[in-house]
Every structure is written in C-alpha cells, then in structure tokens.
Design an enzyme around this catalytic site. Structure first.
Site, PDB file in Angstrom:
ATOM      1  N   CYS A   7      47.598  28.659  42.995  1.00 54.73           N
ATOM      2  CA  CYS A   7      48.678  28.723  43.989  1.00 54.73           C
ATOM      3  C   CYS A   7      49.462  29.991  43.729  1.00 54.73           C
ATOM      4  O   CYS A   7      49.726  30.537  42.479  1.00 54.73           O
ATOM      5  CB  CYS A   7      49.676  27.482  43.477  1.00 54.73           C
ATOM      6  N   CYS A  10      52.969  29.440  41.908  1.00 55.64           N
ATOM      7  CA  CYS A  10      52.804  28.786  40.538  1.00 55.64           C
ATOM      8  C   CYS A  10      52.607  30.207  39.531  1.00 55.64           C
ATOM      9  O   CYS A  10      53.004  30.360  38.649  1.00 55.64           O
ATOM     10  CB  CYS A  10      51.603  28.096  40.498  1.00 55.64           C
ATOM     11  N   ASP A  33      61.753  37.760  48.967  1.00 52.14           N
ATOM     12  CA  ASP A  33      60.441  37.827  49.837  1.00 52.14           C
ATOM     13  C   ASP A  33      60.028  39.106  49.868  1.00 52.14           C
ATOM     14  O   ASP A  33      60.805  40.241  49.861  1.00 52.14           O
ATOM     15  CB  ASP A  33      60.856  37.356  51.365  1.00 52.14           C
ATOM     16  N   HIS A  49      55.049  22.522  40.769  1.00 50.99           N
ATOM     17  CA  HIS A  49      54.033  22.659  41.967  1.00 50.99           C
ATOM     18  C   HIS A  49      54.349  21.473  42.966  1.00 50.99           C
ATOM     19  O   HIS A  49      53.778  20.290  42.668  1.00 50.99           O
ATOM     20  CB  HIS A  49      52.530  23.059  41.533  1.00 50.99           C
ATOM     21  N   ASN A  89      59.613  25.733  56.096  1.00 53.50           N
ATOM     22  CA  ASN A  89      58.432  25.430  56.876  1.00 53.50           C
ATOM     23  C   ASN A  89      57.612  24.358  56.219  1.00 53.50           C
ATOM     24  O   ASN A  89      57.564  24.690  54.913  1.00 53.50           O
ATOM     25  CB  ASN A  89      57.758  26.712  57.095  1.00 53.50           C
ATOM     26  N   HIS A 100      53.235  25.895  48.411  1.00 49.53           N
ATOM     27  CA  HIS A 100      54.211  25.612  47.464  1.00 49.53           C
ATOM     28  C   HIS A 100      55.600  25.511  47.898  1.00 49.53           C
ATOM     29  O   HIS A 100      55.993  26.530  48.534  1.00 49.53           O
ATOM     30  CB  HIS A 100      54.049  26.453  46.385  1.00 49.53           C
ATOM     31  N   HIS A 102      59.237  25.714  49.265  1.00 51.22           N
ATOM     32  CA  HIS A 102      60.050  26.788  49.186  1.00 51.22           C
ATOM     33  C   HIS A 102      61.071  27.125  50.371  1.00 51.22           C
ATOM     34  O   HIS A 102      60.613  26.542  51.537  1.00 51.22           O
ATOM     35  CB  HIS A 102      59.368  28.001  49.073  1.00 51.22           C
TER      36      HIS A 102
HETATM   37  P1  5GP Z   1      55.983  30.478  54.667  1.00 49.33           P
HETATM   38  O1  5GP Z   1      55.591  31.080  55.965  1.00 49.33           O
HETATM   39  O2  5GP Z   1      55.058  29.565  53.794  1.00 49.33           O
HETATM   40  O3  5GP Z   1      57.295  29.591  54.833  1.00 49.33           O
HETATM   41  O4  5GP Z   1      56.744  31.505  53.631  1.00 49.33           O
HETATM   42  C1  5GP Z   1      55.827  32.294  52.704  1.00 49.33           C
HETATM   43  C2  5GP Z   1      56.842  33.619  52.503  1.00 49.33           C
HETATM   44  O5  5GP Z   1      56.222  33.751  51.298  1.00 49.33           O
HETATM   45  C3  5GP Z   1      56.615  34.558  53.457  1.00 49.33           C
HETATM   46  O6  5GP Z   1      57.958  35.002  53.908  1.00 49.33           O
HETATM   47  C4  5GP Z   1      56.082  35.962  52.542  1.00 49.33           C
HETATM   48  O7  5GP Z   1      56.462  36.879  52.889  1.00 49.33           O
HETATM   49  C5  5GP Z   1      56.217  35.259  51.181  1.00 49.33           C
HETATM   50  N1  5GP Z   1      55.378  35.742  50.042  1.00 49.33           N
HETATM   51  C6  5GP Z   1      53.880  35.619  50.225  1.00 49.33           C
HETATM   52  N2  5GP Z   1      53.520  35.958  48.990  1.00 49.33           N
HETATM   53  C7  5GP Z   1      54.228  36.644  48.442  1.00 49.33           C
HETATM   54  C8  5GP Z   1      54.362  37.196  47.034  1.00 49.33           C
HETATM   55  O8  5GP Z   1      53.264  37.326  46.559  1.00 49.33           O
HETATM   56  N3  5GP Z   1      55.582  37.655  46.686  1.00 49.33           N
HETATM   57  C9  5GP Z   1      56.711  37.394  47.301  1.00 49.33           C
HETATM   58  N4  5GP Z   1      57.653  38.094  46.760  1.00 49.33           N
HETATM   59  N5  5GP Z   1      56.757  36.873  48.518  1.00 49.33           N
HETATM   60  C10 5GP Z   1      55.557  36.440  49.045  1.00 49.33           C
HETATM   61 ZN    ZN Z   2      52.534  26.167  43.129  1.00 49.67          ZN
END
Ligand code: 5GP
Ligand code: ZN
Length: 115
Positions: A7, A10, A33, A49, A89, A100, A102
C-alpha cells in the site's frame, strides 16, 4: 497495527516513500497531496491500514471522529481563513484511487483546479 506492504500510504507512514508532512500523532498522519486541487490540499490518514470507509467498524468511530475534528485545526494552522472542503472517496464507484482510508481537506482562495 495493521499494515499492507503493497500500500502506497502504508509506505508513506513507514517513511519508505517521502511526503510533505503537515501533522503526525500516534494514530494519524497528515501530508500534502502530491497533485493538489486547491492552494491547500492535505490528506488525513489513519496510520493503521483500513482499505476504505466501507470497511470501517464500530471500533474505528473514535478514529474517524478525530480525523474530522483535526481538519479545522489543520486549516487554521495552514492559513486557510475562508472555508474548506472535506471529502472521502470510497471504493471504485466512489472514485477512490488509493485503497487506504483517507480524508481530503482542501482550502485556500479560489479558483481551484477542480472540486
Ligand atoms: P483518492 O482518489 O483515492 O480519494 O485520492 C488519492 C489521492 O492521493 C490523490 O489526490 C493523489 O494525488 C494522492 N496521492 C497518490 N499517490 C500519492 C503519493 O505518493 N504522495 C502523495 N503525497 N499523494 C499521493
Ligand atoms: Zn495502507
């Protein structure tokens, strides 16, 4: 505390992937983000997790409350003065990309990229 070695979030908790941290305590981590929609865009995650909001059980209710309660304090600390959005989401139809749990917290002057 449960972790998934595959993950991304994680790995961020474990320090294996770098992140720009905004807050940390024994249960929660907040980082910016990587692809922000708004001038301020942070993600509040539990360190354990939990894949999605759909998996949340009664035992996690206090943790969820803490995530929601932390949001205004973070926004104040990050200089947000005119309101913010919180967003979770959940699953494929909820357009969750990282499995994971958030909470997005977004603020700052508009226009935003989206949202
Ligand atoms: P979701 O669509 O799952 O609600 O949002 C996931 C968010 O995680 C996205 O806004 C994406 O830009 C962010 N994200 C994905 N990978 C990483 C990462 O490695 N580091 C950071 N800081 N944000 C990430
Ligand atoms: Zn996780």
């Amino acid at each position: 505390m449960s972790h998934d070695p595959n993950c991304i979030f994680c790995k961020i908790v474990a320090g294996q992937i770098p992140s720009k941290k905004a807050y940390e305590d024994p249960e929660l981590l907040v980082f910016h983000d990587i692809n922000p929609w708004a001038p301020v865009h942070v993600l509040i995650i539990p360190k354990q997790h939990i894949a999605t909001h759909y998996e949340v059980q009664a035992e996690h209710e206090a943790l969820l409350g803490r995530m929601l309660g932390l949001a205004p304090r973070l926004m104040r600390d990050l200089g947000v003065v005119n309101g913010f959005r919180t967003l979770i989401n959940t699953g494929p139809d909820g357009r969750q990309e990282v499995p994971h749990l958030h909470m997005h917290v977004m603020g700052g002057p508009r226009p935003w990229l989206k949202g």
